[in-house]
Design a protein around this motif. Structure first.
Motif, PDB file in Angstrom:
ATOM      1  N   TRP A 100      67.978 -23.294  66.686  1.00 20.84           N
ATOM      2  CA  TRP A 100      69.158 -24.154  66.552  1.00 20.84           C
ATOM      3  C   TRP A 100      69.930 -24.101  67.860  1.00 20.84           C
ATOM      4  O   TRP A 100      70.450 -23.065  68.254  1.00 20.84           O
ATOM      5  CB  TRP A 100      69.995 -23.664  65.377  1.00 20.84           C
ATOM      6  CG  TRP A 100      71.220 -24.487  65.089  1.00 20.84           C
ATOM      7  CD1 TRP A 100      71.496 -25.748  65.500  1.00 20.84           C
ATOM      8  CD2 TRP A 100      72.336 -24.084  64.291  1.00 20.84           C
ATOM      9  NE1 TRP A 100      72.697 -26.170  65.020  1.00 20.84           N
ATOM     10  CE2 TRP A 100      73.240 -25.166  64.278  1.00 20.84           C
ATOM     11  CE3 TRP A 100      72.652 -22.919  63.601  1.00 20.84           C
ATOM     12  CZ2 TRP A 100      74.443 -25.110  63.585  1.00 20.84           C
ATOM     13  CZ3 TRP A 100      73.847 -22.874  62.914  1.00 20.84           C
ATOM     14  CH2 TRP A 100      74.735 -23.950  62.905  1.00 20.84           C
TER      15      TRP A 100
ATOM     16  N   ASP B  30      72.860 -19.861  65.213  1.00 28.69           N
ATOM     17  CA  ASP B  30      73.053 -20.016  66.662  1.00 28.69           C
ATOM     18  C   ASP B  30      73.279 -18.661  67.326  1.00 28.69           C
ATOM     19  O   ASP B  30      73.648 -18.586  68.497  1.00 28.69           O
ATOM     20  CB  ASP B  30      74.197 -20.979  66.957  1.00 28.69           C
ATOM     21  CG  ASP B  30      75.533 -20.523  66.374  1.00 28.69           C
ATOM     22  OD1 ASP B  30      75.587 -19.440  65.746  1.00 28.69           O
ATOM     23  OD2 ASP B  30      76.530 -21.257  66.540  1.00 28.69           O
TER      24      ASP B  30
ATOM     25  N   THR C  54      63.667 -32.110  71.576  1.00 25.48           N
ATOM     26  CA  THR C  54      64.776 -31.811  70.667  1.00 25.48           C
ATOM     27  C   THR C  54      64.701 -32.687  69.427  1.00 25.48           C
ATOM     28  O   THR C  54      64.393 -33.876  69.505  1.00 25.48           O
ATOM     29  CB  THR C  54      66.128 -32.042  71.362  1.00 25.48           C
ATOM     30  OG1 THR C  54      66.186 -31.267  72.554  1.00 25.48           O
ATOM     31  CG2 THR C  54      67.296 -31.666  70.464  1.00 25.48           C
TER      32      THR C  54
ATOM     33  N   TYR D 295      68.774 -21.409  59.764  1.00 28.49           N
ATOM     34  CA  TYR D 295      68.848 -21.128  61.195  1.00 28.49           C
ATOM     35  C   TYR D 295      70.223 -20.578  61.551  1.00 28.49           C
ATOM     36  O   TYR D 295      71.203 -20.775  60.821  1.00 28.49           O
ATOM     37  CB  TYR D 295      68.583 -22.401  62.008  1.00 28.49           C
ATOM     38  CG  TYR D 295      67.189 -22.950  61.838  1.00 28.49           C
ATOM     39  CD1 TYR D 295      66.119 -22.423  62.552  1.00 28.49           C
ATOM     40  CD2 TYR D 295      66.941 -23.992  60.949  1.00 28.49           C
ATOM     41  CE1 TYR D 295      64.833 -22.925  62.402  1.00 28.49           C
ATOM     42  CE2 TYR D 295      65.656 -24.499  60.786  1.00 28.49           C
ATOM     43  CZ  TYR D 295      64.612 -23.961  61.513  1.00 28.49           C
ATOM     44  OH  TYR D 295      63.340 -24.454  61.349  1.00 28.49           O
TER      45      TYR D 295
ATOM     46  N   MET E 146      75.777 -27.591  67.653  1.00 28.99           N
ATOM     47  CA  MET E 146      76.315 -28.643  66.790  1.00 28.99           C
ATOM     48  C   MET E 146      77.636 -29.114  67.366  1.00 28.99           C
ATOM     49  O   MET E 146      78.139 -28.588  68.358  1.00 28.99           O
ATOM     50  CB  MET E 146      76.532 -28.114  65.374  1.00 28.99           C
ATOM     51  CG  MET E 146      77.548 -27.001  65.283  1.00 28.99           C
ATOM     52  SD  MET E 146      77.830 -26.496  63.588  1.00 28.99           S
ATOM     53  CE  MET E 146      78.917 -25.100  63.852  1.00 28.99           C
TER      54      MET E 146
ATOM     55  N   LEU F  15      73.328 -31.761  64.358  1.00 25.91           N
ATOM     56  CA  LEU F  15      72.675 -30.495  64.647  1.00 25.91           C
ATOM     57  C   LEU F  15      71.477 -30.736  65.552  1.00 25.91           C
ATOM     58  O   LEU F  15      70.650 -31.610  65.272  1.00 25.91           O
ATOM     59  CB  LEU F  15      72.206 -29.823  63.350  1.00 25.91           C
ATOM     60  CG  LEU F  15      73.243 -29.662  62.233  1.00 25.91           C
ATOM     61  CD1 LEU F  15      72.575 -29.183  60.963  1.00 25.91           C
ATOM     62  CD2 LEU F  15      74.335 -28.704  62.659  1.00 25.91           C
ATOM     63  N   ASP F  16      71.370 -29.958  66.618  1.00 25.53           N
ATOM     64  CA  ASP F  16      70.246 -30.071  67.548  1.00 25.53           C
ATOM     65  C   ASP F  16      69.328 -28.868  67.407  1.00 25.53           C
ATOM     66  O   ASP F  16      69.786 -27.719  67.413  1.00 25.53           O
ATOM     67  CB  ASP F  16      70.749 -30.167  68.995  1.00 25.53           C
ATOM     68  CG  ASP F  16      71.501 -31.454  69.267  1.00 25.53           C
ATOM     69  OD1 ASP F  16      71.116 -32.492  68.693  1.00 25.53           O
ATOM     70  OD2 ASP F  16      72.477 -31.427  70.038  1.00 25.53           O
ATOM     71  N   PHE F  17      68.030 -29.131  67.315  1.00 27.87           N
ATOM     72  CA  PHE F  17      67.035 -28.074  67.174  1.00 27.87           C
ATOM     73  C   PHE F  17      65.959 -28.230  68.242  1.00 27.87           C
ATOM     74  O   PHE F  17      65.479 -29.337  68.499  1.00 27.87           O
ATOM     75  CB  PHE F  17      66.377 -28.124  65.785  1.00 27.87           C
ATOM     76  CG  PHE F  17      67.320 -27.880  64.650  1.00 27.87           C
ATOM     77  CD1 PHE F  17      67.550 -26.592  64.184  1.00 27.87           C
ATOM     78  CD2 PHE F  17      67.993 -28.930  64.051  1.00 27.87           C
ATOM     79  CE1 PHE F  17      68.426 -26.361  63.135  1.00 27.87           C
ATOM     80  CE2 PHE F  17      68.876 -28.714  63.000  1.00 27.87           C
ATOM     81  CZ  PHE F  17      69.089 -27.421  62.541  1.00 27.87           C
TER      82      PHE F  17
ATOM     83  N   TYR G  22      68.051 -15.933  58.697  1.00 22.33           N
ATOM     84  CA  TYR G  22      68.420 -17.127  59.455  1.00 22.33           C
ATOM     85  C   TYR G  22      67.829 -16.986  60.855  1.00 22.33           C
ATOM     86  O   TYR G  22      68.204 -16.089  61.603  1.00 22.33           O
ATOM     87  CB  TYR G  22      69.940 -17.277  59.486  1.00 22.33           C
ATOM     88  CG  TYR G  22      70.526 -17.598  58.128  1.00 22.33           C
ATOM     89  CD1 TYR G  22      70.856 -18.894  57.779  1.00 22.33           C
ATOM     90  CD2 TYR G  22      70.727 -16.593  57.177  1.00 22.33           C
ATOM     91  CE1 TYR G  22      71.377 -19.195  56.519  1.00 22.33           C
ATOM     92  CE2 TYR G  22      71.236 -16.880  55.914  1.00 22.33           C
ATOM     93  CZ  TYR G  22      71.563 -18.179  55.609  1.00 22.33           C
ATOM     94  OH  TYR G  22      72.066 -18.478  54.361  1.00 22.33           O
TER      95      TYR G  22
END
Length: 199
Positions: free
Chosen positions: A51, A34, A130, A32, A54, A70-72, A46
């Motif tokens: 994503w 950003d 999330t 991933y 972070m 890490l937040d997805f 990617y």
């Protein structure tokens, strides 16, 4: 010492646009970024927009124990499906900074962090769901207290049926450790073949 190509070094000095890329080595490797659009690097794509972000991403000349968070977004269920269907604990995480030219081609990458997953949790709200993945950098292992101690509790942590340390205090101080088939006979050691050895 960092080994940077002249092109990457020039990009860093001239403050080129950059983004971050992350690789999660799960049962299926996922990648991933950003960045606003997908990034292609070394033939791998990617994915953008999944994503969300972070924590602080900094390099240091000294080994440090840092947490990775890490937040997805879960609009795409691919990552959630992989984590939900296969082991993920201690899976490798690699985070890099990719420097881009004006056409969003990667000039080069700078390694930021490498670590291992140690937690994952989901949060849901009316606006967004999330998935948060947490981990520790590789240096975290140096903080752990490894091995065993010479006591009952430590030994039984690894060998629950071992009671050797409970009996250790019953051993005589003059026990001839390291020699087999010895017994005491009036202050003398008697060997199995009846040879008598003075103390």
């Amino acid at each position: 010492m960092l080994n940077l190509s002249p092109e990457l070094l020039a990009a860093i000095k001239s403050k080129h646009h950059y983004c971050h890329i992350v690789t999660l080595y799960l049962s299926t490797t996922v990648r991933y970024t950003d960045n606003d659009i997908d990034v292609i690097y070394n033939g791998d794509t990617y994915q953008a927009k999944a994503w969300l972000g972070m924590g602080d991403a900094k390099q240091s000349a000294k080994p440090q124990i840092n947490k990775i968070k890490l937040d997805f977004g879960l609009s795409d269920q691919t990552l959630l499906s992989i984590i939900g269907s296969s082991p993920w604990m201690h899976s490798k995480i690699v985070i890099e900074r990719a420097y881009l030219d004006e056409n969003y081609n990667v000039i080069g990458v700078l390694h930021i962090k490498t670590g291992r997953m140690d937690n994952q949790e989901q949060t849901h709200s009316a606006k967004q769901s999330t998935l948060t993945i947490s981990g520790s950098t590789n240096w975290a292992d140096h903080e752990k207290e490894a091995g065993t101690k010479c006591n009952v509790e430590s030994q039984q942590r690894f060998f629950p049926d071992d009671f050797g340390y409970e009996l250790a205090t019953l051993i005589s101080d003059d026990e001839p450790w390291g020699k087999k088939n010895l017994s005491s006979n009036n202050g003398r050691y008697v060997h199995a073949n009846d040879d008598i050895h003075e103390r």
